[in-house]
Each structure stands twice: as C-alpha cells, then as structure tokens.
Design an enzyme around this catalytic site. Structure first.
Site, short mmCIF file in Angstrom:
data_model
loop_
_atom_site.label_atom_id
_atom_site.label_comp_id
_atom_site.label_asym_id
_atom_site.label_seq_id
_atom_site.Cartn_x
_atom_site.Cartn_y
_atom_site.Cartn_z
N HIS A 193 16.89 17.51 -0.64
CA HIS A 193 15.63 16.92 -0.18
C HIS A 193 15.83 16.08 1.08
CE1 HIS A 193 12.13 14.10 -0.60
NE2 HIS A 193 11.56 15.21 -1.03
N GLU A 216 20.57 18.27 -6.46
CA GLU A 216 19.35 18.04 -7.23
C GLU A 216 19.48 18.79 -8.55
OE1 GLU A 216 15.81 18.91 -4.87
OE2 GLU A 216 16.79 18.07 -3.11
N SER A 274 13.44 21.31 -5.15
CA SER A 274 12.00 21.05 -5.04
C SER A 274 11.23 22.19 -4.38
CB SER A 274 11.78 19.76 -4.26
OG SER A 274 12.40 19.81 -3.00
N ASN A 282 2.43 18.21 -8.65
CA ASN A 282 3.72 18.07 -9.35
C ASN A 282 3.53 17.41 -10.71
OD1 ASN A 282 5.31 19.13 -7.22
ND2 ASN A 282 5.21 17.16 -6.16
C1 PLP Z 1 9.74 14.08 -4.42
C2 PLP Z 1 11.18 13.96 -4.26
C3 PLP Z 1 11.77 12.77 -3.82
C4 PLP Z 1 10.96 11.62 -3.33
O1 PLP Z 1 10.40 10.94 -4.38
P1 PLP Z 1 9.11 10.03 -4.09
O2 PLP Z 1 9.02 9.20 -5.29
O3 PLP Z 1 7.97 10.97 -3.91
O4 PLP Z 1 9.41 9.26 -2.85
C5 PLP Z 1 13.15 12.69 -3.80
N1 PLP Z 1 13.91 13.73 -4.16
C6 PLP Z 1 13.38 14.90 -4.55
C7 PLP Z 1 14.28 16.01 -4.93
C8 PLP Z 1 12.00 15.05 -4.60
O5 PLP Z 1 11.47 16.22 -4.95
#
Ligand code: PLP
Length: 384
Positions: free
Chosen positions: A133, A175, A179, A47
């Site tokens: 998520h 979001e 993701s 990522n």
């Molecule tokens: C990766 C992700 C998270 C979690 O973030 P971390 O810092 O890895 O715990 C939360 N929300 C979304 C949409 C993500 O892709």
C-alpha cells in the site's frame, strides 16, 4: 514558469492519460446502496465487508460515547487525549489478537507512517512486497532506510534480498490481503524467513481483519503466525475509521516515546473508541456475516463468464476485474453506472501500469440478486 501554468500542464497531462481523479459527492450510503446526483446505485466499491457501518448497536455506542465523553478528545494522548474509552479498546484489542499491547492511531496511513519512521532510519533496510500500500511505501521513503521491494508474494525473491548482508536493522513488510488484488500473502513462509534471518516481520492486515480467521482475527490467525508488528485498520470491515498497532511491551513503550503521530496529533474522539469497542463485539460474533460474504464470493466467481477481461485470482471480498487499459476501465465503470451499479475503476499509479481494473468489493450486506445484477452486466460487456 508560473504556478498557474505549472499546475495546468500537470492537470492537462493527467486528463490526457486517463488518470484524472475526482471525488463524487455521496448523498446517501446504506452500505449496500449509494445515492449520487439523485440516482440510486448498488454499491460495489465500499470496504464495509460485513455491513457494520450501519449497525444500530455501533451507532448507539457512538451516541452514548459522545454524550459521556463529548465530541473530541481534547488533545494528544500525551496530554489529556487518552481516555478510559481508549484504554479499554486497546486492552480488548490486545487480548483479542493475543499481543501484550495495542496502540491506537487515527488512521492506517498514520499508523504505518508512525511505526516505520519510528523504527527505521538511514542504514536500515526495509524489504516490502512490491504491491504494498502507498502508505507503506511513502513511510519507507520518509524513513531514509534502504527500501527494496520483493516480487509480489514471492518468498524466494525475498530470500534473495535477505541473502545480502547488512549492518543495520531489517524489517520485512507485507499485507495480509492485498488491497487492489484481493490475494493473500504467504505468511508462514515469510515468517519462517524472518525467523531464519533474525529480522522482524510487519503485517498490515487492513483487509483481513474482521473478515478472516476465528472471530475475525484476520490473516495471521488463519496462518497461525504472530508477526512482531501487526497493523489493523478500522476503516474497512469495522465500518468506522482508525487503526491499531499490536506489538510487545518494549515496542509499545518505544513508540510512545518516539512516534510523532502519537505525540503531535489529537487522538481519536473517545466516542469513536466506544463505537469501535461495540463494533469489535459485533465482529467477534459475526460468523454468519462472514459465511454470507464467503457464499457471495463463491457465487460471483462461479457465475462470472467475462469476455475481454480477466477476473483476478482472489478468494476475498475484493474481486478485481483486470482490463489493462485506463480508458477501457473508465468505459466499463460508466457502462455499469448506467445500469445502476457503482464500481470504481482503479488506474495507475494506484496499480502497476497496464493493469487498470475494476475493483469490485462484495459485502455481507449485499443480496444475491444484487450480485446477479452485477454478473449480468459484466457478462454482457464487450470492448468495442
Ligand atoms: C486502507 C489501507 C490503509 C490505510 O488505512 P486508513 O485507515 O484508511 O488510513 C493502510 N494499509 C492498507 C493495506 C490499506 O488497505
């Protein structure tokens, strides 16, 4: 049933359904390339969209931060774990994103959990996008609020849920960039609905921040909206880890009183905050990398001619190839690995049943010939 037989039954079921998960040990990771078991692979599963995780200025900042502040923060931010480095980063983030306040968390998972459980409780209502998520859904359940999920990216589905009257508070959650699908939320419509119904909107922009918008300000900047709660995370385009919640003064004060993750957990190392400030500086000036990434995305989409599988409708760095079947997604991932390409298969429950996929991620750190190599392999794949 004994503990052993309980767990063995659970494990056997997972193996059988092709949803067995395992960790791989990465021996070396340059962003663009991975070394696993002595073998080298082009990495299409990270990522690190702008290739910042290896940036010399960010590494140097972390080293200087450690020399200045030591390795750990020494406690929760409520005791002595909130340093000048944390404060400077919060100030820069809030100024960059145009909010009165920013609060740091050790991860996006923690930030989502803290915000949702601090704000919402029994009698309240959470309206979250169906594909939100896991951290958002977990937190919603933990809050005891009534969780309803609206059809993915559908304002009309959300509107129907909003039409039901409720006594408690309502929070809409989406979001910026999803993701596992790489598509973008209709943020303008969602904010309009929130405004019409006098409820709050929360946007988790984990995959948009740094990559989209002016100076990488993310999805909300692209759409010209300002949700009451904006979550940004640093594990993706920032190339580090951690997260921040952007909000107004009252909300920030409220979180400082009530968010258990701030009170009962050691804050991030100050050196990490120094590194994050350096990464933020790079991100603001990274128009060239953002342009490079955009070109890679266009190139990949233009030259993909897949059989038996479907490229998702995404204009972002996340380019999922949907194959449907769990077993086939693993076969495809193995096939690519044999060709020196590291692409993770994503299976339920991370994605809905029947939508197993390869989650390809592109980065500005890739070269065009890397993408050619990936395309050649994918265009030549047929399901046996
Ligand atoms: C990766 C992700 C998270 C979690 O973030 P971390 O810092 O890895 O715990 C939360 N929300 C979304 C949409 C993500 O892709």
């Amino acid at each position: 049933m004994s503990w052993q037989s309980f767990m063995q039954a659970q494990l056997a079921q997972r193996r059988q359904n092709s949803v067995w998960r395992q960790r791989i040990c990465v021996e070396h990771n340059s962003g663009r390339k991975l070394q696993v078991d002595g073998q080298h692979y082009l990495n299409f599963s990270g990522n690190d969209y702008l290739g910042l995780s290896r940036h010399p200025k960010v590494i140097e900042a972390w080293q200087q931060g450690a020399a200045q502040y030591g390795t750990g923060s020494g406690g929760s931010g409520h005791v002595t774990g909130f340093s000048l480095a944390h404060q400077q980063l919060e100030n820069t983030l809030s100024e960059w994103l145009g909010y009165p306040r920013a609060l740091l968390f050790i991860s996006g998972f923690a930030a989502n959990q803290a915000v949702i459980t601090a704000l919402m409780s029994q009698g309240d209502r959470i309206l979250a996008d169906k594909l939100s998520h896991a951290s958002i859904l977990e937190a919603s359940m933990l809050s005891n609020a009534n969780l309803r999920r609206f059809t993915h990216n559908s304002p009309s589905s959300l509107e129907k849920l909003l039409a039901h009257p409720t006594e408690g508070k309502t929070l809409i959650i989406t979001e910026g960039v999803f993701s596992m699908d790489g598509d973008c939320a209709p943020l303008i419509e969602l904010q309009q609905l929130a405004g019409q119904h006098n409820v709050w909107l929360m946007v988790d922009d984990a995959h948009g921040i740094g990559v989209r918008g002016r100076e990488g300000r993310g999805s909300c900047d692209v759409h010209g909206i300002k949700p009451e709660l904006l979550i940004v995370t640093f594990g993706k385009a920032f190339g580090l880890s951690g997260a921040a919640v952007l909000c107004d003064e009252t909300t920030a004060d409220y979180f400082i009183q009530t968010a258990r993750h701030l009170i009962y957990s050691t804050s991030m190392p100050p050196a990490q905050a120094v590194a994050l400030s350096a990464a933020l500086q790079q991100i603001r000036a990274a128009d060239e990398s953002r342009e490079q990434l955009k070109q890679h995305i266009e190139y990949f989409r233009k030259n993909s001619q897949f059989r038996d599988m479907q490229l998702a409708d995404s204009q972002m760095a996340i380019q999922p190839v949907i194959v449907g079947d769990n077993e086939i997604s693993l076969q495809l991932s193995d096939y690519l690995r044999q060709k020196g390409l590291w692409v993770q298969a994503i299976r339920p429950p991370t994605v809905p049943p029947g939508s197993a996929r390869l989650r390809i991620t592109l980065s500005a750190a890739h070269y065009q010939q890397d993408i050619d190599q990936l395309l050649e392999a994918l265009n030549g794949f047929t399901i046996k």
